[in-house]
Design a protein around this motif. Structure first.
Motif, mmCIF file in Angstrom:
data_model
loop_
_atom_site.group_PDB
_atom_site.id
_atom_site.type_symbol
_atom_site.label_atom_id
_atom_site.label_comp_id
_atom_site.label_asym_id
_atom_site.label_seq_id
_atom_site.Cartn_x
_atom_site.Cartn_y
_atom_site.Cartn_z
ATOM 1 N N ARG A 38 0.840 -1.209 0.000
ATOM 2 C CA ARG A 38 0.000 0.000 0.000
ATOM 3 C C ARG A 38 0.870 1.253 0.000
ATOM 4 N NH1 ARG A 38 -3.630 -2.715 3.875
ATOM 5 N NH2 ARG A 38 -5.581 -3.229 2.808
ATOM 6 N N ARG A 39 1.947 1.220 0.748
ATOM 7 C CA ARG A 39 2.868 2.366 0.787
ATOM 8 C C ARG A 39 3.503 2.605 -0.582
ATOM 9 N NH1 ARG A 39 8.811 2.011 3.520
ATOM 10 N NH2 ARG A 39 9.602 4.029 2.817
ATOM 11 N N ILE A 40 3.903 1.535 -1.246
ATOM 12 C CA ILE A 40 4.516 1.682 -2.572
ATOM 13 C C ILE A 40 3.530 2.325 -3.548
ATOM 14 C CG2 ILE A 40 5.359 0.382 -4.567
ATOM 15 C CD1 ILE A 40 6.589 -1.605 -2.555
ATOM 16 N N VAL A 41 2.298 1.858 -3.525
ATOM 17 C CA VAL A 41 1.281 2.422 -4.418
ATOM 18 C C VAL A 41 1.038 3.893 -4.077
ATOM 19 C CG1 VAL A 41 -1.136 2.298 -5.126
ATOM 20 C CG2 VAL A 41 0.192 0.193 -4.827
ATOM 21 N N ARG A 42 0.949 4.191 -2.804
ATOM 22 C CA ARG A 42 0.705 5.580 -2.381
ATOM 23 C C ARG A 42 1.861 6.497 -2.794
ATOM 24 N NH1 ARG A 42 0.235 4.490 2.519
ATOM 25 N NH2 ARG A 42 2.294 5.125 3.260
ATOM 26 N N GLU A 43 3.094 6.052 -2.533
ATOM 27 C CA GLU A 43 4.266 6.873 -2.859
ATOM 28 C C GLU A 43 4.432 7.053 -4.370
ATOM 29 O OE1 GLU A 43 6.326 8.478 -0.933
ATOM 30 O OE2 GLU A 43 5.817 7.726 1.055
ATOM 31 N N SER A 44 3.938 6.099 -5.152
ATOM 32 C CA SER A 44 4.091 6.199 -6.608
ATOM 33 C C SER A 44 3.214 7.285 -7.207
ATOM 34 C CB SER A 44 3.751 4.858 -7.268
ATOM 35 O OG SER A 44 2.355 4.607 -7.220
ATOM 36 N N GLY A 45 2.147 7.652 -6.508
ATOM 37 C CA GLY A 45 1.258 8.706 -6.987
ATOM 38 C C GLY A 45 0.305 8.280 -8.084
ATOM 39 N N VAL A 46 0.170 6.978 -8.334
ATOM 40 C CA VAL A 46 -0.742 6.536 -9.394
ATOM 41 C C VAL A 46 -2.188 6.625 -8.915
ATOM 42 C CG1 VAL A 46 0.945 5.049 -10.511
ATOM 43 C CG2 VAL A 46 -0.493 4.113 -8.688
ATOM 44 N N GLY A 47 -3.100 6.727 -9.900
ATOM 45 C CA GLY A 47 -4.509 6.877 -9.557
ATOM 46 C C GLY A 47 -5.420 6.188 -10.545
ATOM 47 N N ALA A 48 -6.671 6.558 -10.499
ATOM 48 C CA ALA A 48 -7.722 5.830 -11.210
ATOM 49 C C ALA A 48 -7.600 5.879 -12.730
ATOM 50 C CB ALA A 48 -9.087 6.376 -10.787
ATOM 51 N N GLU A 49 -6.837 6.810 -13.272
ATOM 52 C CA GLU A 49 -6.704 6.908 -14.728
ATOM 53 C C GLU A 49 -5.426 6.277 -15.252
ATOM 54 O OE1 GLU A 49 -9.187 7.995 -16.616
ATOM 55 O OE2 GLU A 49 -10.239 8.106 -14.694
ATOM 56 N N ASP A 50 -4.616 5.715 -14.375
ATOM 57 C CA ASP A 50 -3.312 5.196 -14.792
ATOM 58 C C ASP A 50 -3.371 3.766 -15.301
ATOM 59 O OD1 ASP A 50 -1.100 7.137 -14.405
ATOM 60 O OD2 ASP A 50 -1.905 7.235 -12.362
ATOM 61 N N VAL A 51 -2.551 3.519 -16.326
ATOM 62 C CA VAL A 51 -2.265 2.173 -16.803
ATOM 63 C C VAL A 51 -0.839 1.856 -16.349
ATOM 64 C CG1 VAL A 51 -1.972 0.690 -18.821
ATOM 65 C CG2 VAL A 51 -3.772 2.437 -18.797
ATOM 66 N N VAL A 52 -0.715 0.867 -15.482
ATOM 67 C CA VAL A 52 0.557 0.634 -14.795
ATOM 68 C C VAL A 52 1.216 -0.649 -15.278
ATOM 69 C CG1 VAL A 52 1.659 0.246 -12.544
ATOM 70 C CG2 VAL A 52 -0.211 1.892 -12.755
ATOM 71 N N VAL A 53 2.517 -0.563 -15.534
ATOM 72 C CA VAL A 53 3.341 -1.731 -15.814
ATOM 73 C C VAL A 53 3.994 -2.173 -14.507
ATOM 74 C CG1 VAL A 53 5.248 -2.696 -17.141
ATOM 75 C CG2 VAL A 53 3.878 -0.862 -18.110
ATOM 76 N N GLU A 54 3.928 -3.465 -14.235
ATOM 77 C CA GLU A 54 4.652 -4.053 -13.106
ATOM 78 C C GLU A 54 5.554 -5.145 -13.653
ATOM 79 O OE1 GLU A 54 3.974 -6.491 -8.901
ATOM 80 O OE2 GLU A 54 2.325 -6.291 -10.331
ATOM 81 N N VAL A 55 6.778 -5.194 -13.174
ATOM 82 C CA VAL A 55 7.725 -6.228 -13.594
ATOM 83 C C VAL A 55 8.044 -7.103 -12.387
ATOM 84 C CG1 VAL A 55 10.053 -6.697 -14.453
ATOM 85 C CG2 VAL A 55 8.726 -4.803 -15.407
ATOM 86 N N GLY A 56 8.008 -8.411 -12.588
ATOM 87 C CA GLY A 56 8.289 -9.331 -11.497
ATOM 88 C C GLY A 56 7.202 -9.370 -10.450
ATOM 89 N N PRO A 57 5.950 -9.594 -10.828
ATOM 90 C CA PRO A 57 4.854 -9.559 -9.858
ATOM 91 C C PRO A 57 4.879 -10.704 -8.855
ATOM 92 C CG PRO A 57 4.066 -10.358 -11.979
ATOM 93 C CD PRO A 57 5.466 -9.867 -12.196
ATOM 94 N N GLY A 58 5.577 -11.782 -9.194
ATOM 95 C CA GLY A 58 5.668 -12.897 -8.262
ATOM 96 C C GLY A 58 4.307 -13.510 -7.986
ATOM 97 N N LEU A 59 3.950 -13.571 -6.706
ATOM 98 C CA LEU A 59 2.672 -14.163 -6.305
ATOM 99 C C LEU A 59 1.533 -13.164 -6.329
ATOM 100 C CD1 LEU A 59 4.108 -16.342 -3.419
ATOM 101 C CD2 LEU A 59 3.072 -17.202 -5.533
ATOM 102 N N GLY A 60 1.834 -11.874 -6.575
ATOM 103 C CA GLY A 60 0.773 -10.889 -6.789
ATOM 104 C C GLY A 60 0.536 -9.883 -5.679
ATOM 105 N N SER A 61 1.429 -9.797 -4.698
ATOM 106 C CA SER A 61 1.207 -8.870 -3.572
ATOM 107 C C SER A 61 1.010 -7.431 -4.041
ATOM 108 C CB SER A 61 2.386 -8.940 -2.598
ATOM 109 O OG SER A 61 2.509 -10.218 -2.032
ATOM 110 N N LEU A 62 1.955 -6.932 -4.828
ATOM 111 C CA LEU A 62 1.864 -5.550 -5.313
ATOM 112 C C LEU A 62 0.823 -5.430 -6.418
ATOM 113 C CD1 LEU A 62 2.821 -2.619 -5.357
ATOM 114 C CD2 LEU A 62 4.752 -3.339 -6.798
ATOM 115 N N THR A 63 0.679 -6.454 -7.232
ATOM 116 C CA THR A 63 -0.308 -6.437 -8.321
ATOM 117 C C THR A 63 -1.704 -6.166 -7.776
ATOM 118 O OG1 THR A 63 1.026 -8.252 -9.225
ATOM 119 C CG2 THR A 63 -0.957 -7.630 -10.442
ATOM 120 N N LEU A 64 -2.051 -6.838 -6.696
ATOM 121 C CA LEU A 64 -3.368 -6.658 -6.088
ATOM 122 C C LEU A 64 -3.532 -5.250 -5.528
ATOM 123 C CD1 LEU A 64 -3.580 -10.109 -4.293
ATOM 124 C CD2 LEU A 64 -5.127 -9.319 -6.108
ATOM 125 N N ALA A 65 -2.482 -4.729 -4.895
ATOM 126 C CA ALA A 65 -2.551 -3.373 -4.344
ATOM 127 C C ALA A 65 -2.717 -2.338 -5.452
ATOM 128 C CB ALA A 65 -1.301 -3.073 -3.517
#
Length: 278
Positions: A38-65
């Motif tokens: 949650r902190r990573i998402v908050r610090e990144s400043g992304v919001g409802a209009e963003d299309v986000v690339v994630e690399v190395g999602p693993g089991l999905g912890s950050l992907t879900l956030a």
């Protein structure tokens, strides 16, 4: 959107179901703390209009956030088992989310499906974090900003200013694409398995590259040469890639006895213009 984030027990349960043993070869350290993602998402400043690339999602912890907050997530995963398992996790824990898994090596992709991405947010595999970041910045000009978690030492190098002890190739090349800054530290205990290195967050905002007639490839060739022999004065270090290096340095307004660690990306760009035409 109602999203169920992963906790430590969830991560271990998913890993056990997949008979997964994280490998150092692929820099696999999975985040097990919901507050951290949650902190990573908050610090990144992304919001409802963003299309986000994630690399190395693993089991999905950050992907879900991310799916909880943004318009769309494209997760690039090289591991066969993880790439196959992640869609089911997303469907179960973030039903209705626009999230797509791309089974590929992020260093080799030539494009991504769907609308142009606006941000990169990732816990990058530590063994390839700098090459992946630079590749995506070059490949995807639509990326406006981002936040990546990397080894603390790499975070220092990416964000170092000219003249500092940690300033080097990653610092200059990242500065070509973006304004880069440290955005905090992350403790070892939020990972499974816990890494034997500290981690740091690096935030960046896209900026125009230096105004120059030289190509990025020409500039980066000089950067590589300057730091390949960083103890040498530039007139010696650049002799193999810049004919009459001393004259070129003087023409660019740079002391031939300076070292690469003292030059900004704009100075490297100006120096690259001194190359004779082929």
């Amino acid at each position: 959107m109602d999203v169920a984030l992963l906790g430590a027990a969830d991560v271990r349960r998913l890993a056990a179901a997949l008979d997964l043993r994280p490998t150092k070869q692929r820099g696999q350290n999975f985040v097990i703390d919901a507050n951290t993602v949650r902190r990573i998402v908050r610090e990144s400043g992304v919001g409802a209009e963003d299309v986000v690339v994630e690399v190395g999602p693993g089991l999905g912890s950050l992907t879900l956030a991310l799916a909880e907050v943004v318009k769309r997530v494209v997760a690039v995963e090289v591991d066969d088992v993880l790439a196959a398992a992640l869609p089911a996790t997303l469907a179960e824990r973030a039903p209705g989310a626009d999230a797509e898994v791309v089974h590929a090596d992020a260093l080799r992709i030539a494009g991504l499906p769907g609308p142009p991405p606006t941000a990169l947010v990732a816990n990058l595999p530590y063994n390839v974090s700098v090459p992946v970041l630079l590749h995506l910045l070059a490949l995807l000009p639509s990326l406006e900003r981002g936040l990546v978690m990397v080894q603390a030492e790499v975070a220092d190098r990416l964000t170092a200013p000219p003249g500092s002890r940690t300033y080097g190739v990653p610092s200059v090349k990242a500065a070509w694409f973006a304004d880069v800054r440290r955005a905090g530290a992350v403790g070892r205990t939020v990972f499974w398995p816990a890494p034997n290195v500290e981690s740091g967050l690096v935030a960046w905002t896209r900026r125009d590259p230096p105004a120059t007639t030289a190509t990025r490839e020409q500039v980066f060739a000089l950067v590589d040469a300057a730091f390949a022999q960083r103890r040498k004065a530039l007139r010696g270090a650049l002799r193999g890639v810049l004919p009459d290096a001393e004259a070129a340095l003087r023409a660019a307004g740079i002391d031939p006895l300076a070292r690469g660690e003292s030059l900004s990306v704009d100075q490297f760009a100006r120096l690259a213009e001194m190359r004779p035409p082929r």
